[in-house]
Design a protein around this motif. Structure first.
Motif, PDB file in Angstrom:
ATOM      1  N   GLY A  81       0.802  -1.220   0.000  1.00  0.00           N
ATOM      2  CA  GLY A  81       0.000   0.000   0.000  1.00  0.00           C
ATOM      3  C   GLY A  81       0.832   1.265   0.000  1.00  0.00           C
ATOM      4  O   GLY A  81       0.285   2.364  -0.006  1.00  0.00           O
ATOM      5  N   ASP A  82       2.148   1.124   0.019  1.00  0.00           N
ATOM      6  CA  ASP A  82       3.033   2.293   0.074  1.00  0.00           C
ATOM      7  C   ASP A  82       3.297   2.808  -1.338  1.00  0.00           C
ATOM      8  O   ASP A  82       3.862   2.095  -2.180  1.00  0.00           O
ATOM      9  CB  ASP A  82       4.346   1.911   0.761  1.00  0.00           C
ATOM     10  N   ASN A  83       2.890   4.039  -1.601  1.00  0.00           N
ATOM     11  CA  ASN A  83       2.992   4.591  -2.961  1.00  0.00           C
ATOM     12  C   ASN A  83       4.429   4.745  -3.434  1.00  0.00           C
ATOM     13  O   ASN A  83       4.726   4.535  -4.618  1.00  0.00           O
ATOM     14  CB  ASN A  83       2.283   5.948  -3.032  1.00  0.00           C
ATOM     15  N   GLN A  84       5.323   5.140  -2.527  1.00  0.00           N
ATOM     16  CA  GLN A  84       6.727   5.307  -2.920  1.00  0.00           C
ATOM     17  C   GLN A  84       7.321   3.970  -3.377  1.00  0.00           C
ATOM     18  O   GLN A  84       8.046   3.906  -4.376  1.00  0.00           O
ATOM     19  CB  GLN A  84       7.536   5.876  -1.752  1.00  0.00           C
ATOM     20  N   THR A  85       7.004   2.902  -2.654  1.00  0.00           N
ATOM     21  CA  THR A  85       7.494   1.567  -3.033  1.00  0.00           C
ATOM     22  C   THR A  85       6.896   1.136  -4.369  1.00  0.00           C
ATOM     23  O   THR A  85       7.600   0.601  -5.241  1.00  0.00           O
ATOM     24  CB  THR A  85       7.140   0.540  -1.948  1.00  0.00           C
ATOM     25  N   LEU A  86       5.601   1.396  -4.531  1.00  0.00           N
ATOM     26  CA  LEU A  86       4.939   1.034  -5.792  1.00  0.00           C
ATOM     27  C   LEU A  86       5.541   1.785  -6.969  1.00  0.00           C
ATOM     28  O   LEU A  86       5.715   1.214  -8.054  1.00  0.00           O
ATOM     29  CB  LEU A  86       3.435   1.325  -5.704  1.00  0.00           C
ATOM     30  N   LYS A  87       5.867   3.054  -6.758  1.00  0.00           N
ATOM     31  CA  LYS A  87       6.465   3.847  -7.838  1.00  0.00           C
ATOM     32  C   LYS A  87       7.779   3.221  -8.298  1.00  0.00           C
ATOM     33  O   LYS A  87       8.032   3.075  -9.509  1.00  0.00           O
ATOM     34  CB  LYS A  87       6.707   5.283  -7.373  1.00  0.00           C
ATOM     35  N   SER A 121       0.005   6.996 -12.700  1.00  0.00           N
ATOM     36  CA  SER A 121      -1.113   7.279 -11.778  1.00  0.00           C
ATOM     37  C   SER A 121      -0.614   7.413 -10.338  1.00  0.00           C
ATOM     38  O   SER A 121      -1.084   8.264  -9.577  1.00  0.00           O
ATOM     39  CB  SER A 121      -2.172   6.173 -11.876  1.00  0.00           C
ATOM     40  N   ILE A 122       0.366   6.565  -9.968  1.00  0.00           N
ATOM     41  CA  ILE A 122       0.942   6.657  -8.620  1.00  0.00           C
ATOM     42  C   ILE A 122       1.708   7.973  -8.460  1.00  0.00           C
ATOM     43  O   ILE A 122       1.619   8.638  -7.424  1.00  0.00           O
ATOM     44  CB  ILE A 122       1.872   5.455  -8.352  1.00  0.00           C
ATOM     45  N   LYS A 123       2.433   8.374  -9.493  1.00  0.00           N
ATOM     46  CA  LYS A 123       3.176   9.644  -9.443  1.00  0.00           C
ATOM     47  C   LYS A 123       2.239  10.826  -9.238  1.00  0.00           C
ATOM     48  O   LYS A 123       2.557  11.771  -8.520  1.00  0.00           O
ATOM     49  CB  LYS A 123       3.982   9.837 -10.734  1.00  0.00           C
ATOM     50  N   ASN A 124       1.052  10.771  -9.906  1.00  0.00           N
ATOM     51  CA  ASN A 124       0.077  11.851  -9.746  1.00  0.00           C
ATOM     52  C   ASN A 124      -0.425  11.951  -8.310  1.00  0.00           C
ATOM     53  O   ASN A 124      -0.589  13.045  -7.770  1.00  0.00           O
ATOM     54  CB  ASN A 124      -1.109  11.635 -10.692  1.00  0.00           C
ATOM     55  N   VAL A 125      -0.652  10.775  -7.706  1.00  0.00           N
ATOM     56  CA  VAL A 125      -1.100  10.752  -6.304  1.00  0.00           C
ATOM     57  C   VAL A 125      -0.028  11.336  -5.401  1.00  0.00           C
ATOM     58  O   VAL A 125      -0.305  12.148  -4.513  1.00  0.00           O
ATOM     59  CB  VAL A 125      -1.441   9.308  -5.860  1.00  0.00           C
ATOM     60  N   ILE A 126       1.220  10.921  -5.646  1.00  0.00           N
ATOM     61  CA  ILE A 126       2.344  11.415  -4.823  1.00  0.00           C
ATOM     62  C   ILE A 126       2.520  12.916  -5.004  1.00  0.00           C
ATOM     63  O   ILE A 126       2.729  13.658  -4.034  1.00  0.00           O
ATOM     64  CB  ILE A 126       3.647  10.661  -5.192  1.00  0.00           C
ATOM     65  N   THR A 127       2.409  13.385  -6.258  1.00  0.00           N
ATOM     66  CA  THR A 127       2.590  14.808  -6.549  1.00  0.00           C
ATOM     67  C   THR A 127       1.545  15.656  -5.837  1.00  0.00           C
ATOM     68  O   THR A 127       1.838  16.748  -5.339  1.00  0.00           O
ATOM     69  CB  THR A 127       2.519  15.061  -8.070  1.00  0.00           C
ATOM     70  N   LYS A 128       0.302  15.155  -5.761  1.00  0.00           N
ATOM     71  CA  LYS A 128      -0.755  15.893  -5.074  1.00  0.00           C
ATOM     72  C   LYS A 128      -0.444  16.075  -3.595  1.00  0.00           C
ATOM     73  O   LYS A 128      -0.833  17.072  -2.987  1.00  0.00           O
ATOM     74  CB  LYS A 128      -2.093  15.160  -5.233  1.00  0.00           C
TER      75      LYS A 128
END
Length: 434
Positions: free
Chosen positions: A294-300, A328-335
């Protein structure tokens, strides 16, 4: 008369039990305060046994709020709704109590962080640090600076994160029994250096973290550090050591996130060794772990690696699929990223500190000026008094001299008169003899 006596008796009985209740509440508060870090669950039990804590005096109630958030945070409970900590933060900021102010600002920062309010959290930790230094609490100062490093690291401001991590480490090194904190921050420094491609520095700090983990016997953290060292050895092209570390990780962990990262490193490693079948085997295992992460940084990181792998084997359709997932993950992180607001919060805090220093210097200047004027007035009065006394003394001396001169003249006159009388008596005596 009896009615008045009964009333007074009842009044003093109520007063006695009220004081006893207050003393009991304060005693429970102090006990909870002493164990909030080491035994947070029991500290919460003690706090829960205080009935109507809001009826305590303001200072004790504010301490109650701080200790409650501290114990809840330490026991990994949700603190996002503990907004009374902000009232305690403002209260202790106005009081001459550095120890409580440091704690209030620090745990206000933890609440802001739990609410994903990074700039407010940063400001609270910045405010906590000078109070922690003033109260000689190096561990608390280190913790606040450590989290500030995390905030900058998460926003991609890695150079600043490294500076803050090293500052936190310097605080920890001033105290005994801080190997746990030194282990954690050394690992963070290693990750940050790896992020900016400084492999040698990353290796040095990961090794430090490993030594602390061995000293503490912390097997769980040792696994995470071994995973990092396995990756660093891969980056250094020492494949045998890398394999040794990574295989040990797989034997000791059940964490899907670590599994996915380890499989990915192994896939890259076997690609580098020109063993495509083994590389495909581990990339497939890594893909299977995605659903549990569930960790976005790891998924990226994983999605980017899958894109590179799929391009390498010519599966451009699959590469496009992972690229879309990665975007899509980058967009979430950027927000969620607010690097500019962090820098603004940092700048505003230090400007505010400078303004306070200028105000303090101005107050001291006015004070020194006032003291100087008072001293000058005292000196002038003293000099005038000395002059007046000196003038009066001169006049007194002159008066006494004149007085003594007159007395002397009188004495001389009397002496002359005495001689005349003596001569006259002698003459009379001579006449009688004749």
């Amino acid at each position: 008369m009896r009615t008045l006596t009964n009333f007074l008796l009842l009044f003093f009985i109520c007063l006695f039990f009220s004081c006893k209740k207050d003393n009991t509440s304060i005693d429970l508060l102090k006990q909870a305060q002493n164990i909030a870090e080491s035994n947070p669950d029991y500290a919460l039990t003690l706090l829960d046994s205080i009935s109507n804590p809001e009826n305590m005096d303001k200072d004790n109630y504010m301490q109650y709020i701080v200790i409650q958030v501290q114990a809840k945070q330490r026991s990994k409970q949700d603190i996002t709704n503990d907004t009374l900590i902000f009232e305690a933060q403002r209260y202790f900021d106005k009081k001459n109590n550095a120890e409580q102010a440091a704690l209030a600002h620090y745990f206000a920062g933890r609440v802001y962080r739990a609410k994903n309010m990074s700039d407010e959290a940063l400001e609270s930790f910045l405010q906590s640090e000078p109070y922690a230094i003033q109260s000689h609490n190096n561990v608390l100062a280190g913790k606040g600076v450590h989290i500030m490093g995390n905030l900058y690291y998460e926003q991609g401001i890695t150079d600043t994160a490294i500076v803050l991590y090293k500052k936190a480490l310097s605080y920890y090194e001033k105290e005994k029994d801080t190997d746990k904190y030194k282990m954690q921050v050394a690992n963070e420094i290693g990750r940050a250096y790896d992020e900016i491609k400084d492999v040698d520095s990353a290796y040095v700090y990961f090794q430090k973290a490993e030594k602390y983990a061995d000293t503490l016997g912390d097997k769980e953290f040792k696994v995470a550090i071994s995973n990092n060292l396995g990756y660093i050895y891969f980056r250094m092209k020492d494949y045998d050591k890398s394999l040794n570390y990574l295989n040990n990780v797989l034997k000791q962990t059940s964490d899907a996130k670590i599994y996915a990262k380890t499989y990915l490193i192994l896939s890259d490693l076997y690609n580098a060794k020109n063993q495509p079948d083994s590389a495909r085997y581990y990339i497939n295992l890594s893909e299977k772990s995605l659903a549990e992460i569930g960790d976005n940084q790891t998924l990226k990181v994983l999605y980017n690696s899958f894109v590179d792998y799929c391009k390498q084997i010519g599966d451009y359709k699959q590469a496009l699929y992972y690229k879309e997932l990665g975007d899509s993950i980058k967009n979430v992180i950027t927000k969620n990223e607010r690097p500019l607001s962090l820098l603004v919060a940092d700048k505003n805090f230090h400007l505010d500190q400078k303004d306070k220093q200028v105000d303090q210097l101005r107050k001291y200047a006015y004070l020194y000026l006032l003291v100087g004027i008072v001293i000058c007035i005292i000196l002038l009065v003293f000099a005038a008094s000395i002059f007046k006394i000196h003038k009066r003394d001169k006049e007194e001396i002159k008066f006494q001299e004149e007085k003594y001169r007159r007395i002397k003249d009188q004495l001389l006159a009397m002496a002359a008169e005495y001689k005349d009388i003596e001569a006259e008596i002698a003459a009379i005596l001579d006449d009688e003899d004749d």
